[in-house]
Design a protein around this motif. Sequence first.
Motif, mmCIF file in Angstrom:
data_model
loop_
_atom_site.group_PDB
_atom_site.id
_atom_site.type_symbol
_atom_site.label_atom_id
_atom_site.label_comp_id
_atom_site.label_asym_id
_atom_site.label_seq_id
_atom_site.Cartn_x
_atom_site.Cartn_y
_atom_site.Cartn_z
ATOM 1 N N CYS A 257 6.175 2.265 -14.739
ATOM 2 C CA CYS A 257 7.117 3.433 -15.396
ATOM 3 C C CYS A 257 7.995 2.303 -16.568
ATOM 4 C CB CYS A 257 8.402 3.983 -14.572
ATOM 5 S SG CYS A 257 7.399 5.095 -13.284
ATOM 6 N N PRO A 258 7.469 2.012 -17.584
ATOM 7 C CA PRO A 258 8.310 0.789 -18.489
ATOM 8 C C PRO A 258 9.412 1.493 -18.932
ATOM 9 C CG PRO A 258 6.139 1.919 -19.488
ATOM 10 C CD PRO A 258 6.052 2.404 -18.070
ATOM 11 N N GLY A 259 9.525 2.709 -19.142
ATOM 12 C CA GLY A 259 10.677 3.430 -19.897
ATOM 13 C C GLY A 259 12.034 3.449 -18.978
ATOM 14 N N VAL A 260 11.749 3.198 -17.744
ATOM 15 C CA VAL A 260 13.139 3.229 -16.895
ATOM 16 C C VAL A 260 14.242 2.348 -17.483
ATOM 17 C CG1 VAL A 260 13.805 2.671 -14.659
ATOM 18 C CG2 VAL A 260 11.590 3.576 -14.698
ATOM 19 N N GLU A 261 15.250 2.988 -17.530
ATOM 20 C CA GLU A 261 16.614 2.507 -17.962
ATOM 21 C C GLU A 261 17.612 2.387 -17.081
ATOM 22 O OE1 GLU A 261 17.729 5.489 -20.871
ATOM 23 O OE2 GLU A 261 15.974 4.739 -22.474
ATOM 24 N N GLU A 262 17.833 3.154 -15.828
ATOM 25 C CA GLU A 262 18.842 3.104 -14.980
ATOM 26 C C GLU A 262 18.301 3.569 -13.622
ATOM 27 O OE1 GLU A 262 22.431 5.810 -16.368
ATOM 28 O OE2 GLU A 262 20.995 6.721 -17.442
ATOM 29 N N LEU A 263 18.728 2.675 -12.563
ATOM 30 C CA LEU A 263 18.480 2.734 -11.160
ATOM 31 C C LEU A 263 19.806 3.045 -10.403
ATOM 32 C CD1 LEU A 263 16.251 -0.415 -10.982
ATOM 33 C CD2 LEU A 263 15.625 2.177 -11.247
ATOM 34 N N TYR A 264 19.651 4.005 -9.489
ATOM 35 C CA TYR A 264 20.680 4.280 -8.666
ATOM 36 C C TYR A 264 20.551 4.128 -7.231
ATOM 37 C CZ TYR A 264 22.057 7.037 -12.850
ATOM 38 O OH TYR A 264 22.400 7.341 -14.252
ATOM 39 N N LEU A 265 21.282 3.127 -6.688
ATOM 40 C CA LEU A 265 20.984 2.552 -5.057
ATOM 41 C C LEU A 265 21.922 3.234 -4.202
ATOM 42 C CD1 LEU A 265 20.375 -0.970 -5.985
ATOM 43 C CD2 LEU A 265 18.770 0.807 -6.087
ATOM 44 N N TYR A 266 21.442 3.618 -3.164
ATOM 45 C CA TYR A 266 22.364 3.877 -2.107
ATOM 46 C C TYR A 266 21.837 3.316 -0.815
ATOM 47 C CZ TYR A 266 24.436 6.368 1.854
ATOM 48 O OH TYR A 266 25.059 6.650 3.144
ATOM 49 N N ASP A 267 22.597 2.959 0.113
ATOM 50 C CA ASP A 267 22.358 2.328 1.390
ATOM 51 C C ASP A 267 23.430 2.525 2.239
ATOM 52 O OD1 ASP A 267 19.992 0.364 2.413
ATOM 53 O OD2 ASP A 267 21.911 -0.158 3.602
ATOM 54 N N ARG B 185 0.753 -1.249 0.200
ATOM 55 C CA ARG B 185 0.001 0.187 -0.174
ATOM 56 C C ARG B 185 0.782 1.385 0.120
ATOM 57 N NH1 ARG B 185 1.156 3.390 4.482
ATOM 58 N NH2 ARG B 185 0.711 2.700 6.491
ATOM 59 N N THR B 186 2.005 1.253 0.584
ATOM 60 C CA THR B 186 3.078 2.397 0.535
ATOM 61 C C THR B 186 3.400 2.666 -0.744
ATOM 62 O OG1 THR B 186 3.698 1.814 2.956
ATOM 63 C CG2 THR B 186 4.846 3.140 1.555
ATOM 64 N N ALA B 187 3.713 1.539 -1.453
ATOM 65 C CA ALA B 187 4.339 1.782 -2.825
ATOM 66 C C ALA B 187 3.098 2.233 -3.798
ATOM 67 C CB ALA B 187 5.065 0.457 -3.112
ATOM 68 N N GLY B 188 2.058 1.669 -3.422
ATOM 69 C CA GLY B 188 0.760 2.086 -4.267
ATOM 70 C C GLY B 188 0.802 3.271 -4.041
ATOM 71 N N VAL B 189 0.606 3.901 -3.006
ATOM 72 C CA VAL B 189 0.314 5.270 -2.762
ATOM 73 C C VAL B 189 1.339 6.197 -3.497
ATOM 74 C CG1 VAL B 189 0.189 7.311 -1.145
ATOM 75 C CG2 VAL B 189 -1.164 5.236 -0.860
ATOM 76 N N SER B 190 2.784 5.777 -3.283
ATOM 77 C CA SER B 190 3.874 6.494 -3.877
ATOM 78 C C SER B 190 3.613 6.919 -5.451
ATOM 79 C CB SER B 190 5.204 5.930 -3.395
ATOM 80 O OG SER B 190 5.221 5.992 -2.202
ATOM 81 N N ILE B 191 3.367 5.304 -6.029
ATOM 82 C CA ILE B 191 3.264 5.631 -7.471
ATOM 83 C C ILE B 191 2.000 6.094 -7.935
ATOM 84 C CG2 ILE B 191 3.193 4.143 -9.474
ATOM 85 C CD1 ILE B 191 5.120 2.394 -7.996
ATOM 86 N N ALA B 192 0.798 6.071 -7.166
ATOM 87 C CA ALA B 192 -0.233 6.873 -7.648
ATOM 88 C C ALA B 192 0.002 8.265 -7.755
ATOM 89 C CB ALA B 192 -1.332 6.483 -6.733
ATOM 90 N N ALA B 193 0.512 8.711 -6.648
ATOM 91 C CA ALA B 193 0.834 10.333 -6.536
ATOM 92 C C ALA B 193 2.030 10.740 -7.574
ATOM 93 C CB ALA B 193 1.496 10.657 -5.023
ATOM 94 N N VAL B 194 2.851 9.927 -8.024
ATOM 95 C CA VAL B 194 3.962 10.277 -8.763
ATOM 96 C C VAL B 194 3.021 10.334 -10.332
ATOM 97 C CG1 VAL B 194 5.903 9.515 -10.293
ATOM 98 C CG2 VAL B 194 5.857 9.462 -7.835
ATOM 99 N N ARG B 195 2.209 9.162 -10.406
ATOM 100 C CA ARG B 195 1.349 9.477 -11.617
ATOM 101 C C ARG B 195 0.424 10.727 -11.970
ATOM 102 N NH1 ARG B 195 -1.918 3.807 -12.563
ATOM 103 N NH2 ARG B 195 -3.533 5.130 -10.911
ATOM 104 N N ALA C 94 5.468 7.287 -17.835
ATOM 105 C CA ALA C 94 5.966 6.599 -19.023
ATOM 106 C C ALA C 94 7.392 7.067 -19.710
ATOM 107 C CB ALA C 94 5.036 6.419 -20.248
ATOM 108 N N GLY C 95 7.688 8.412 -19.305
ATOM 109 C CA GLY C 95 8.961 9.272 -19.530
ATOM 110 C C GLY C 95 9.824 9.328 -18.642
ATOM 111 N N ILE C 96 9.582 8.516 -17.649
ATOM 112 C CA ILE C 96 10.760 8.433 -16.453
ATOM 113 C C ILE C 96 11.488 7.373 -16.718
ATOM 114 C CG2 ILE C 96 11.336 7.897 -14.093
ATOM 115 C CD1 ILE C 96 8.444 9.059 -13.359
ATOM 116 N N ARG C 97 13.129 8.057 -16.827
ATOM 117 C CA ARG C 97 14.127 6.981 -17.352
ATOM 118 C C ARG C 97 14.971 6.768 -16.309
ATOM 119 N NH1 ARG C 97 10.960 6.566 -20.696
ATOM 120 N NH2 ARG C 97 11.161 7.283 -22.923
#
Length: 343
Positions: free
Chosen positions: A160-170, A119-129, A135-138
Amino acid sequence: MTGHPDDTLTYLDGADVRRLTADLPVVDLAHRTLLAYARKEAGLAPEAALRWTTGSGAAARSLILPGWSGDSYGCKIINASLGNHLLGLPRAAGLIVLYDPETARPVCIMEGGRISALRTAGVSIAAVRAVRDTAGIRRVAFLGCGRQAEVHRELLAGACPGVEELYLYDQDPARAGEVAAAWRAAGPAVTVTVVAEPRDAVERAELTIAVTTTTEPYVELDWVPAGGTFVNVSLDDAAESLLLGCDHLFVDDWDLVVDDDHRLLGVLARAGRVTGPGASAPHDGRAVDAALPTLLSGGYHRRVGDRERVVINPFGMGVQDIAVAAAVFERARALGVGVPLAR
């Protein structure tokens, strides 16, 4: 969710919940629930919090979040300890209890960690949408590589089917490396890069998902590129400069912000430096631009420009857990999944 004359109490374990949520349209469900909340067809009751320090010195807490959506009523009990990663355990775990709307008797108890993350991720993506053309987020950055990061990535793959790059930090480079390897295997067409500093991730990304456990704000306004969107899922990644200086600031529910005395946005609200949607901004602060139900229902009339910075700061609404859990329970009943418990 209808009544159950046989008075059955069903238990759904983690494997059941995972199977039943495999293709659940969580983003659309989150969107519909926010609209229902705007129409007062869903709602919350005050949450309760119990906090303590474990024997090893880690901060721990138990939250109880009651809510209702349509004819579904229940509560989420979600517990967390910041020391769990040292034990090889997820930070959070919990249960969701659903009630019969007529008798108020519990009808289902289910594992809540997966639903809480979904539900947390669902709300995040609904808001971003609602503010960007997904579709344009890379390029997407993740601050934190725990379960919330994994579930956000899972839902982003469809949104976001057009994502080409992910950057991770932890803060734990080994964990970031393990997650990166798993994500590369899951989606070899997407480049996954582990960075040494969080700024390296944020500056490169059009969308940043902050899912850490920090209580020290650190992401400044000038880290976020023009046109960037920062989703502040976790406690305090966004610094004061970002919260006060972004072009558009959205929260899920203003009352939740005001009642919170732990996260920075709540502290700023209680100090009078941040006011609610529709209120005048203080001279040394700002007003929240809109709550998510208003944004998604079309009630926010300012255009979000392509070069403007957006911060989405969802505190977490228990009504979303109940809506997702009710959909899971309906599937379980239809498929005969779950263990009946004696009362």
